[in-house]
Structures are given as C-alpha cells and as structure tokens.
Design a protein around this motif. Structure first.
Motif, PDB file in Angstrom:
ATOM      1  N   TYR A 111      -0.204 -13.060   0.567  1.00 51.58           N
ATOM      2  CA  TYR A 111      -1.665 -13.101   0.589  1.00 51.58           C
ATOM      3  C   TYR A 111      -2.316 -12.499  -0.653  1.00 51.58           C
ATOM      4  CZ  TYR A 111      -0.817 -14.431   5.367  1.00 51.58           C
ATOM      5  OH  TYR A 111      -0.372 -15.087   6.489  1.00 51.58           O
ATOM      6  N   VAL A 112      -1.509 -12.328  -1.718  1.00 49.88           N
ATOM      7  CA  VAL A 112      -2.040 -11.816  -2.985  1.00 49.88           C
ATOM      8  C   VAL A 112      -1.525 -12.710  -4.112  1.00 49.88           C
ATOM      9  CG1 VAL A 112      -2.126  -9.865  -4.583  1.00 49.88           C
ATOM     10  CG2 VAL A 112      -2.081  -9.449  -2.116  1.00 49.88           C
ATOM     11  N   GLN A 113      -2.447 -13.296  -4.846  1.00 50.00           N
ATOM     12  CA  GLN A 113      -2.085 -14.121  -5.996  1.00 50.00           C
ATOM     13  C   GLN A 113      -1.942 -13.199  -7.196  1.00 50.00           C
ATOM     14  OE1 GLN A 113      -5.169 -16.768  -7.247  1.00 50.00           O
ATOM     15  NE2 GLN A 113      -3.954 -17.662  -8.883  1.00 50.00           N
ATOM     16  N   ASN A 114      -0.720 -13.092  -7.737  1.00 51.08           N
ATOM     17  CA  ASN A 114      -0.562 -12.224  -8.899  1.00 51.08           C
ATOM     18  C   ASN A 114      -1.218 -12.890 -10.108  1.00 51.08           C
ATOM     19  OD1 ASN A 114       1.575 -14.102  -8.808  1.00 51.08           O
ATOM     20  ND2 ASN A 114       2.805 -12.871 -10.178  1.00 51.08           N
ATOM     21  N   LEU A 115      -1.982 -12.109 -10.858  1.00 54.09           N
ATOM     22  CA  LEU A 115      -2.704 -12.616 -12.024  1.00 54.09           C
ATOM     23  C   LEU A 115      -1.942 -12.343 -13.311  1.00 54.09           C
ATOM     24  CD1 LEU A 115      -6.287 -11.524 -10.931  1.00 54.09           C
ATOM     25  CD2 LEU A 115      -5.174 -13.751 -10.608  1.00 54.09           C
ATOM     26  N   SER A 116      -0.861 -11.610 -13.209  1.00 57.55           N
ATOM     27  CA  SER A 116       0.025 -11.357 -14.338  1.00 57.55           C
ATOM     28  C   SER A 116       1.393 -10.988 -13.781  1.00 57.55           C
ATOM     29  CB  SER A 116      -0.524 -10.226 -15.232  1.00 57.55           C
ATOM     30  OG  SER A 116      -0.765  -9.063 -14.469  1.00 57.55           O
ATOM     31  N   TYR A 117       2.372 -10.861 -14.660  1.00 62.40           N
ATOM     32  CA  TYR A 117       3.732 -10.550 -14.239  1.00 62.40           C
ATOM     33  C   TYR A 117       3.794  -9.199 -13.521  1.00 62.40           C
ATOM     34  CZ  TYR A 117       8.605  -9.192 -14.429  1.00 62.40           C
ATOM     35  OH  TYR A 117       9.857  -8.747 -14.088  1.00 62.40           O
ATOM     36  N   VAL A 118       4.477  -9.155 -12.390  1.00 65.41           N
ATOM     37  CA  VAL A 118       4.649  -7.915 -11.619  1.00 65.41           C
ATOM     38  C   VAL A 118       6.144  -7.624 -11.578  1.00 65.41           C
ATOM     39  CG1 VAL A 118       4.269  -6.747  -9.430  1.00 65.41           C
ATOM     40  CG2 VAL A 118       2.639  -8.489 -10.207  1.00 65.41           C
ATOM     41  N   PRO A 119       6.586  -6.487 -12.153  1.00 61.30           N
ATOM     42  CA  PRO A 119       8.017  -6.175 -12.152  1.00 61.30           C
ATOM     43  C   PRO A 119       8.483  -5.688 -10.777  1.00 61.30           C
ATOM     44  CG  PRO A 119       6.803  -4.357 -13.100  1.00 61.30           C
ATOM     45  CD  PRO A 119       5.796  -5.457 -12.819  1.00 61.30           C
ATOM     46  N   TYR A 120       9.805  -5.732 -10.576  1.00 66.33           N
ATOM     47  CA  TYR A 120      10.377  -5.139  -9.366  1.00 66.33           C
ATOM     48  C   TYR A 120      10.314  -3.630  -9.487  1.00 66.33           C
ATOM     49  CZ  TYR A 120      12.101  -9.485  -7.381  1.00 66.33           C
ATOM     50  OH  TYR A 120      12.172 -10.724  -6.815  1.00 66.33           O
ATOM     51  N   CYS A 121      10.175  -2.947  -8.350  1.00 64.33           N
ATOM     52  CA  CYS A 121      10.170  -1.491  -8.324  1.00 64.33           C
ATOM     53  C   CYS A 121      11.580  -0.995  -8.626  1.00 64.33           C
ATOM     54  CB  CYS A 121       9.733  -0.964  -6.957  1.00 64.33           C
ATOM     55  SG  CYS A 121       8.072  -1.461  -6.460  1.00 64.33           S
ATOM     56  N   ASP A 122      11.676   0.156  -9.272  1.00 60.11           N
ATOM     57  CA  ASP A 122      12.966   0.790  -9.483  1.00 60.11           C
ATOM     58  C   ASP A 122      13.456   1.328  -8.157  1.00 60.11           C
ATOM     59  OD1 ASP A 122      12.801   0.275 -12.203  1.00 60.11           O
ATOM     60  OD2 ASP A 122      11.862   2.213 -12.625  1.00 60.11           O
ATOM     61  N   ASP A 123      14.751   1.256  -7.941  1.00 64.95           N
ATOM     62  CA  ASP A 123      15.313   1.773  -6.674  1.00 64.95           C
ATOM     63  C   ASP A 123      15.332   3.252  -6.615  1.00 64.95           C
ATOM     64  OD1 ASP A 123      15.676  -0.703  -5.537  1.00 64.95           O
ATOM     65  OD2 ASP A 123      17.586  -0.995  -6.538  1.00 64.95           O
TER      66      ASP A 123
END
Length: 123
Positions: A111-123
């Motif tokens: 339900y959220v359109q990313n407007l730019s690249y979103v990285p994965y969270c660090d573990d």
C-alpha cells in the motif's frame, strides 16, 4: 521543405542551449558550495513513498498485521522510508517498509508506492 526548416531550427536551438549551458557551468567556481550541496553530499536524501491505500494505512510495531497498530497514514501521504524487510504476505507482497525520520513502525509495501530506491534493512 517545411519539415527541413523545422528540423534545422530545432537543431540550432538545441546547439545554442548546449553552448549556453556549458558557459554557465564554466562560470561556476569548482570549489563553490551551497548549503544544499553540502547537505546532500554528507546526508543522502531518504527514500520516500506515497500511501496508495484507499483507507488509513496502519503503522505496525512489527512487519505483520498481527502486530499492534502504532497509528496510521492517510491516503496520498508522502512518507520517509528507512529500509525494507520481508514480513507477512499482504495481498501478494511480503515486503514492509520501516519508516524513517524518527517515526517508529512498519507499513505494508503493498500500500506504499516507493518514489525512489529503498534498500533492504541490515540484519
């Protein structure tokens, strides 16, 4: 003949813009900095997303709909996103965004359109 004249004018206009633009760049000192340039160089802009749900989107404590709600975001809201994680599958999408700017919680990426690249969270 008419088409050739338009093509020549467009080409000439483009050449003038390129030359004019290069003059502006050449006139700017190489060591000149602005507050905006300094800020963006040291702190990259956070990814943003737009809420595309039809109703208020719940912010969750963890990336699952079984997690307690921490509040909500209105449709159309633009929010800062920190990173994404895999969580509960919501209508075919198992990605969740961790909110940024001190706002705690996760929102379903469905339900959220990313407007730019979103990285994965660090573990």
């Amino acid at each position: 003949m008419h088409k050739l004249g338009i093509k020549r004018r467009v080409t000439t206009t483009f050449a003038v813009l390129v030359v004019a633009g290069s003059g502006v760049l050449a006139a700017t000192p190489a060591n000149a900095t602005t507050p905006e340039a300094t800020a963006s160089a040291s702190w990259p802009a956070l990814p943003k997303g737009k809420v595309v749900s039809r109703i208020t989107l719940n912010i969750r404590e963890d990336p699952t709909t079984n997690s307690p709600s921490l509040g909500g975001l209105r449709p159309g809201a633009i929010v800062a996103l920190d990173c994404k994680v895999r969580g509960q599958n919501v209508n075919g999408n198992n990605l969740w965004y961790l909110l940024a700017d001190g706002a705690p919680g996760y929102v379903a990426a469905r339900y959220v359109q990313n407007l730019s690249y979103v990285p994965y969270c660090d573990d």
